[in-house]
Design an enzyme around this catalytic site. Structure first.
Site, PDB file in Angstrom:
ATOM      1  N   GLU A 224      -0.487 -19.309  20.384  1.00  0.00           N
ATOM      2  CA  GLU A 224      -1.314 -18.178  21.266  1.00  0.00           C
ATOM      3  C   GLU A 224      -0.709 -17.336  22.266  1.00  0.00           C
ATOM      4  O   GLU A 224      -0.890 -17.843  23.553  1.00  0.00           O
ATOM      5  CB  GLU A 224      -2.989 -18.281  21.257  1.00  0.00           C
ATOM      6  CG  GLU A 224      -3.068 -19.049  20.081  1.00  0.00           C
ATOM      7  CD  GLU A 224      -3.533 -17.967  18.575  1.00  0.00           C
ATOM      8  OE1 GLU A 224      -3.876 -16.983  19.614  1.00  0.00           O
ATOM      9  OE2 GLU A 224      -4.224 -17.568  17.807  1.00  0.00           O
ATOM     10  N   CYS A 258      -5.616 -12.221  27.978  1.00  0.00           N
ATOM     11  CA  CYS A 258      -4.802 -11.792  26.848  1.00  0.00           C
ATOM     12  C   CYS A 258      -5.040 -10.451  25.952  1.00  0.00           C
ATOM     13  O   CYS A 258      -3.242  -9.963  25.402  1.00  0.00           O
ATOM     14  CB  CYS A 258      -4.318 -13.163  26.268  1.00  0.00           C
ATOM     15  SG  CYS A 258      -6.185 -13.002  25.389  1.00  0.00           S
TER      16      CYS A 258
HETATM   17  P1  NAD Z   1       1.102 -20.696  31.031  1.00  0.00           P
HETATM   18  O1  NAD Z   1       2.418 -20.943  30.200  1.00  0.00           O
HETATM   19  O2  NAD Z   1       1.720 -20.962  32.466  1.00  0.00           O
HETATM   20  O3  NAD Z   1       0.239 -21.877  30.619  1.00  0.00           O
HETATM   21  C1  NAD Z   1      -0.522 -22.370  30.029  1.00  0.00           C
HETATM   22  C2  NAD Z   1      -0.329 -23.987  29.994  1.00  0.00           C
HETATM   23  O4  NAD Z   1       1.140 -24.599  29.727  1.00  0.00           O
HETATM   24  C3  NAD Z   1      -0.889 -24.853  31.210  1.00  0.00           C
HETATM   25  O5  NAD Z   1      -2.141 -25.953  30.722  1.00  0.00           O
HETATM   26  C4  NAD Z   1       0.252 -25.739  31.840  1.00  0.00           C
HETATM   27  O6  NAD Z   1      -0.104 -26.790  32.542  1.00  0.00           O
HETATM   28  C5  NAD Z   1       1.355 -25.889  30.674  1.00  0.00           C
HETATM   29  N1  NAD Z   1       2.781 -25.509  30.599  1.00  0.00           N
HETATM   30  C6  NAD Z   1       3.328 -25.819  31.915  1.00  0.00           C
HETATM   31  N2  NAD Z   1       4.731 -25.346  31.455  1.00  0.00           N
HETATM   32  C7  NAD Z   1       5.224 -26.433  30.522  1.00  0.00           C
HETATM   33  C8  NAD Z   1       5.851 -26.685  29.411  1.00  0.00           C
HETATM   34  N3  NAD Z   1       7.364 -26.213  30.148  1.00  0.00           N
HETATM   35  N4  NAD Z   1       5.143 -27.675  28.491  1.00  0.00           N
HETATM   36  C9  NAD Z   1       4.158 -27.772  28.284  1.00  0.00           C
HETATM   37  N5  NAD Z   1       3.100 -27.170  28.670  1.00  0.00           N
HETATM   38  C10 NAD Z   1       3.419 -26.878  29.882  1.00  0.00           C
HETATM   39  O7  NAD Z   1       0.089 -20.138  30.883  1.00  0.00           O
HETATM   40  P2  NAD Z   1      -0.293 -19.196  31.705  1.00  0.00           P
HETATM   41  O8  NAD Z   1      -0.106 -18.693  32.881  1.00  0.00           O
HETATM   42  O9  NAD Z   1      -1.660 -19.952  31.534  1.00  0.00           O
HETATM   43  O10 NAD Z   1      -1.397 -17.837  30.935  1.00  0.00           O
HETATM   44  C11 NAD Z   1      -1.172 -16.312  31.086  1.00  0.00           C
HETATM   45  C12 NAD Z   1      -0.696 -16.319  29.729  1.00  0.00           C
HETATM   46  O11 NAD Z   1      -1.375 -16.891  28.840  1.00  0.00           O
HETATM   47  C13 NAD Z   1      -0.348 -14.969  29.500  1.00  0.00           C
HETATM   48  O12 NAD Z   1       0.913 -14.687  29.162  1.00  0.00           O
HETATM   49  C14 NAD Z   1      -1.464 -14.487  28.699  1.00  0.00           C
HETATM   50  O13 NAD Z   1      -1.321 -13.234  27.827  1.00  0.00           O
HETATM   51  C15 NAD Z   1      -1.219 -15.759  27.808  1.00  0.00           C
HETATM   52  N6  NAD Z   1      -2.550 -15.803  27.221  1.00  0.00           N
HETATM   53  C16 NAD Z   1      -3.038 -16.034  25.874  1.00  0.00           C
HETATM   54  C17 NAD Z   1      -3.819 -16.176  24.948  1.00  0.00           C
HETATM   55  C18 NAD Z   1      -4.023 -15.773  23.028  1.00  0.00           C
HETATM   56  O14 NAD Z   1      -4.966 -15.813  23.057  1.00  0.00           O
HETATM   57  N7  NAD Z   1      -2.900 -15.612  22.635  1.00  0.00           N
HETATM   58  C19 NAD Z   1      -5.285 -16.224  25.695  1.00  0.00           C
HETATM   59  C20 NAD Z   1      -4.904 -16.768  26.711  1.00  0.00           C
HETATM   60  C21 NAD Z   1      -3.884 -16.108  27.510  1.00  0.00           C
END
Ligand code: NAD
Length: 480
Positions: A224, A258
């Protein structure tokens, strides 16, 4: 069955996570699929605890953000969880029922069924922007499907993540639901575990890494992700209502949503009028900013600097910026509130037109024809959501037919995400797979196809020794 292995050089968190996975998988294999009643009891107790502790949840989120509107937390984090629990409780019995399907004429009078089987242990990695909803709604879907779950919430909302660990720890034994806390390194180690399904919500960049890690274990993924969700204002749109809707969708959670409308494409002839209407709409929603409890802060300094640098770049390039700051307040950077800003016709090579904005900044670009607007959208990666405003059915259908987005709302923003009966998910760069309602149940279920032979075996005529009966049967099957 896949088994977690604990590498000798693993850090303690990794080893602990691998141990929990093994514990959960062993418990799952021993107990088998939980009955409807057990799943309903799990969801019910989760729902009741959310109702009782909604204020604590909102307080934890607000302290993580610096300031997060309590109403936004209720609307964006608590209500979606309660809605998904209610919907699952109501429909779970029918979702779980084996589905009878026709085996086809060749195999009659045999029968065919689809059995919905829990996949085992699901990993869920959640982001910070709706830190409660985006952890718990997938959890409800996974529990409804009869699975065990390991959750890795975001390190950027540490108080909410701590709260989640304590909250879920009190409700469920560790062999059913367990929370692993930590940052990107923990996330990377978590994604490398051999889950039966990995459900990730977050950025597209990290989504790629998740899929790479999951590939090693052939773990199926749901991604997502985010992206730039466009908003097309049709030539016959009711402009004041469209402006109010776009302003609301953009500024909810200060743009850190998002499915927020990322940028708007507006008919050239109505462009100036629309800009004025959006400015008015924002003023009405947020007559003040700094002490306004309804207006949320940016989650941390890094994201604050990211969004302000988008504005800085636009300013340096001479883009007209309309700041909507009704009381002309000074907003101290330490409080991380950003003045809602409209960027008037920015060039496409600016970062603000390339990357997901995730802040209270709305670029508006004029277009000459609907085809041109559609082409502009289709020139960018496939978005998570698309919004169209207008009344003519032909134009609406053209936009919906010719653009490919995860979901869409017409004459509204965000609301398709609220409908439990609609699948929610992205496509291409905005993700893969879907959840919400029955789609979430199916995402976390294995659809096992089962054929049940009857005593009269019609297909038996097609076994050797082949003779007249087989030839007659073949002739029939080939020409029907
Ligand atoms: P992010 O990718 O930085 O982090 C999300 C999660 O991934 C966190 O728990 C983080 O610790 C983990 N993470 C970070 N690096 C990782 C790695 N190398 N391997 C595994 N896990 C890792 O995202 P964010 O900044 O928390 O969220 C914002 C983004 O999420 C935006 O792009 C937004 O559009 C998207 N988003 C999408 C939805 C949806 O439903 N499609 C909903 C909310 C947010």
């Amino acid at each position: 069955m896949k088994l977690a292995t604990i590498e000798a050089d693993d850090s303690p968190v990794q080893s602990r996570a691998a141990e929990i996975l093994l514990l959960q998988r062993t418990a799952f294999m021993r107990a088998g699929a939980p009955a409807l009643e057990e799943r309903q009891a799990d969801i019910r107790q989760l729902r009741d605890a959310v109702r009782q502790q909604s204020q604590e949840i909102a307080a934890a989120i607000s302290s993580d953000f610096g300031h997060r509107s309590v109403h936004e937390s209720m609307v964006g984090d608590i209500l979606p969880v309660l809605a998904s629990a209610r919907h699952a409780l109501h429909h779970l019995a029918s979702w779980m029922k084996p589905k009878r399907v026709s085996p086809g004429l060749e195999l009659m009078p045999g029968r065919a069924r689809i059995l919905y089987q829990p996949i085992g242990v699901a990993g869920i990695i959640s982001p910070w922007n709706y830190p409660f909803q985006l952890a718990i709604v997938p959890l409800i879907a996974a529990l409804a499907a009869g699975n065990r779950v390991m959750l890795k919430p975001s390190e950027l909302t540490p108080r909410t993540s701590d709260f989640l660990a304590g909250f879920l720890g009190k409700l469920f034994p560790v062999e059913k639901v367990s929370t692993i806390l930590g940052g990107p390194d923990t996330g990377a180690a978590f994604a490398a575990l051999p889950f039966d399904h990995l459900f990730y919500t977050g950025s597209t960049a990290v989504g790629r890494r998740i899929m790479r890690a999951a590939a090693e274990n052939l773990t199926p993924v749901t991604l997502e992700l985010g992206g730039k969700s466009p908003c097309i204002i049709g030539t016959d749109a009711a402009l004041p209502a469209a402006a109010q809707s776009v302003a609301f969708g953009k500024l909810l959670n200060a743009g850190q949503t998002c499915v927020a409308p990322d940028y708007a494409l507006v008919p050239r002839a109505r462009f100036d009028e629309f800009v004025d209407l959006v400015r008015e709409a924002i003023t009405k929603l947020y007559p003040s900013l700094r002490a306004n409890p309804d207006y949320t802060s940016i989650v941390n300094d890094r994201h604050y600097e990211r969004v302000t640098s988008l504005l800085g770049e636009a300013r340096r390039r001479g883009v007209r910026i309309v700041e909507v700051n009704p009381l002309n307040e000074t907003l101290p950077p330490a409080e991380r509130k950003i003045v809602p800003s409209l960027l008037i016709d920015p060039p496409d090579d600016l970062t603000v037109m390339q990357d997901e904005i995730f802040g209270p900044v709305l670029p508006l670009r004029p277009y000459n024809s609907l085809d041109e607007a559609i082409e502009f959208v289709n020139g960018k990666p496939r978005p998570l959501a698309l919004y169209y405003y207008g009344s003519a059915k032909a134009d609406r259908d053209k936009v919906l037919d010719r653009t490919v987005s995860g979901g869409a709302s017409v004459n509204e923003t965000l609301m398709h995400i609220v409908v439990e009966n609609l699948p929610f998910g992205g496509i291409g760069a905005s993700g893969m797979g879907a959840y919400h309602g029955e789609y979430g149940f199916q995402t976390f279920s294995h659809r096992k196809g089962v054929f049940l032979q009857s005593r009269i075996n019609g297909a038996g005529m097609l076994r050797p020794p082949f003779g007249r009966a087989a030839n007659t049967m073949l002739k029939f099957l080939m020409n029907r």
